[in-house]
Design an enzyme around this catalytic site. Structure first.
Site, short mmCIF file in Angstrom:
data_model
loop_
_atom_site.label_atom_id
_atom_site.label_comp_id
_atom_site.label_asym_id
_atom_site.label_seq_id
_atom_site.Cartn_x
_atom_site.Cartn_y
_atom_site.Cartn_z
N ASP A 171 0.90 -1.15 0.00
CA ASP A 171 0.00 0.00 0.00
C ASP A 171 0.94 1.20 0.00
OD1 ASP A 171 -1.56 2.20 0.65
OD2 ASP A 171 -3.01 1.00 1.75
N HIS A 172 1.16 1.79 -1.19
CA HIS A 172 2.25 2.78 -1.30
C HIS A 172 2.04 4.00 -0.42
CE1 HIS A 172 -0.58 3.78 -4.62
NE2 HIS A 172 -0.35 5.01 -4.23
N HIS A 230 -6.16 2.29 1.11
CA HIS A 230 -5.42 3.44 1.61
C HIS A 230 -6.10 4.11 2.81
CE1 HIS A 230 -3.16 2.78 -1.91
NE2 HIS A 230 -3.86 3.51 -2.74
#
Length: 503
Positions: free
Chosen positions: A178-179, A241
């Site tokens: 999950d950047h 996110h």
């Protein structure tokens, strides 16, 4: 002195946009910093029939903006090798194994392997199975698999996907990216909260009125209309996110600041979140779709007019809602979330809205109403935080004046801070899964989101709309108004006052 890492990277989907925009530049940053030096190699694999030399050109082009020395860049690119590959063909994995064995010996990688799956999720299981059946996994060194979102499109599909990976890899070997968790400020949420008694002592329902999380994008779907039609804002942003950030804000203080204890507390927070019925989901979550608009002299298409989007599409480009957490710390505190495309500005921020004083001590001295204290944590495009407080306006008489105590990282710092994928790559090499999504987190997130998705799919009423470059449909504002609250961040008001919106 930086400890040099030893590893063979295999990137499935090496010809794709993600690899060129994010993966190769991030590996190059690690190379420039000395984290990667002599003992690493990269196998890029995809269907296209590329040569090693052409692959080197692609890699060099992807890092041209980071390049200070052509010799250094060419040295980096020389570690890259290309193998045309059909993920469904067992014979191709034999070729991959042979190349890998040669490179492990040549670059002395100590048998360490990292597999990065920059591909559609339906291929994750078959790739993992072939890595095992064709003996590419040897157990000589560490072996880790990195996968991109989306991790399934429902709880059922996510579980099927996880089961297929778990047949080959342990949970400790699986790194679900999950950047946003790699962002510097997201990791600083814990620092702001736990390192400052002034905040931690107030971090509860006695002092906090509500929490707001906004992930806003001013871009539309661009060339991703086909993908977005199968996803929408709820699955694309809220499920992963937004809920990841929410769990960081809501979790209890971990016993230790390490992966195991942080994940444990995040999961507890997610499991304490109220599971809505279908009717409750419709009452607490709204969706929207952007329509054509004009902003600052520029015309914007509506979502249904974008390429690869159905003219009668009911896919939401905006989602907003209210989560409730049924535990002692957060009982009664609404967590408002929203995310959308074609909004007024690009911005990711958290607003912690503190309760008002029951009585205004200064009511007899002035007519000014004190503003609510709001702690804002900025994540994008700038990083930092601010705190809104009340002070006395300078001059004669007694007047309250809202003040803002603010800190933002300067551009020099941001230029030197690790890019999200660079940090995530380094975490993978170090075996640190703190900033990745674990299965229990993903599973609970899907359980919460599936109810909302199913409720929306069964709702045939008109889709709420919002004009391009606005902050979402009116229903998103009404959602908070029902509770006597309002969104703390409303950048559209500034633009409206100055005539940026045109009829």
């Amino acid at each position: 002195m930086t400890e040099q890492k030893q590893a063979l990277f295999t990137i499935f989907g090496a010809t794709g946009d993600l690899a060129k925009r994010k993966l190769y530049p991030s590996l190059f940053r690690l190379f420039k910093k000395g984290e990667l030096a002599d003992n690493f190699a990269v196998i890029g694999t995809a269907r296209r029939q590329w040569t090693d030399s052409f692959y080197h050109e692609v890699v060099l082009d992807s890092i041209k903006d980071l390049m200070h020395s052509k010799t250094e860049a060419e040295n980096f690119a020389s570690h890259f090798y290309y193998q045309s590959h059909d993920v469904n063909d067992a014979e191709h994995y034999v070729n991959l194994k042979n190349l890998g064995e040669r490179l492990k010996a040549q670059y002395k990688t100590a048998g360490n392997q990292v597999f990065f799956l920059a591909m559609a999720p339906q291929f994750f299981g078959v790739i993992a199975e072939h890595l095992k059946s064709e003996n590419i996994l040897t157990g000589e060194g560490f072996e880790r698999i990195v996968i991109e979102k989306p991790f399934g499109n429902s709880y059922a599909t996510a579980k099927t996907l996880n089961d297929s990976l778990s047949k080959v890899f342990t949970e400790e070997q699986i790194f679900r990216i999950d950047h946003y968790l790699g962002k510097e400020m997201i990791q600083s949420v814990s620092a702001v909260r736990f390192a400052n008694p002034i905040f931690e002592s107030l971090w509860n329902n006695r002092h906090i009125d509500n929490v707001q999380i906004t992930f806003a994008e001013f871009i539309g779907v661009e060339e991703r209309g086909g993908y977005y039609e199968t996803s929408g804002a709820l699955k694309d942003m809220i499920q992963n996110h937004v809920l990841q950030v929410l769990s960081l804000i809501a979790m209890e203080k971990p016993e230790k600041f390490d992966e195991a204890h942080i994940v444990k507390e995040k999961v507890k927070a997610l499991k304490a979140m109220r599971q809505y019925s279908s009717q409750e989901a419709l009452e607490n979550f709204i969706r929207g779709q952007y329509i054509a608009g004009k902003f600052d002299g520029e015309n914007y298409l509506g979502y249904r007019e974008e390429d690869s989007v159905a003219p009668d599409s009911r896919t939401e480009t905006f989602a907003a809602g209210k989560f409730l957490i049924d535990n002692e710390r957060w009982a009664g505190v609404p967590f408002y979330v929203r995310s959308g495309k074609r909004m007024t500005e690009k911005g990711t921020r958290i607003n912690i809205v503190f309760k008002k004083e029951a009585e205004n001590l200064f009511a007899d001295n002035c007519d000014d109403q004190p503003v609510q204290n709001v702690l804002t944590i900025y994540i994008q495009p700038t990083e930092g935080f601010s705190l809104s407080v009340n002070g006395k306006a300078a001059g004669q008489g007694f007047h309250l004046e809202p003040l803002r105590l603010s800190f933002r990282h300067d551009s020099e710092f941001l230029g030197n801070s690790p890019e999200a994928y660079e940090k995530l790559f380094l975490d993978v090499l170090n075996g640190d899964g703190t900033n990745f999504s674990h299965w229990e987190e993903a599973a609970r997130a899907w359980e919460l989101i599936d109810v909302i998705r199913e409720a929306w799919d069964g709702d045939t009423s008109d889709m709420p709309t919002y004009t391009a470059r606005s902050m979402g449909p009116q229903a998103a504002f009404d959602l908070l108004k029902k509770d006597g609250n309002e969104w703390a961040w409303q950048p559209d008001l500034w633009y409206k006052e100055r005539g940026y919106y045109e009829k």
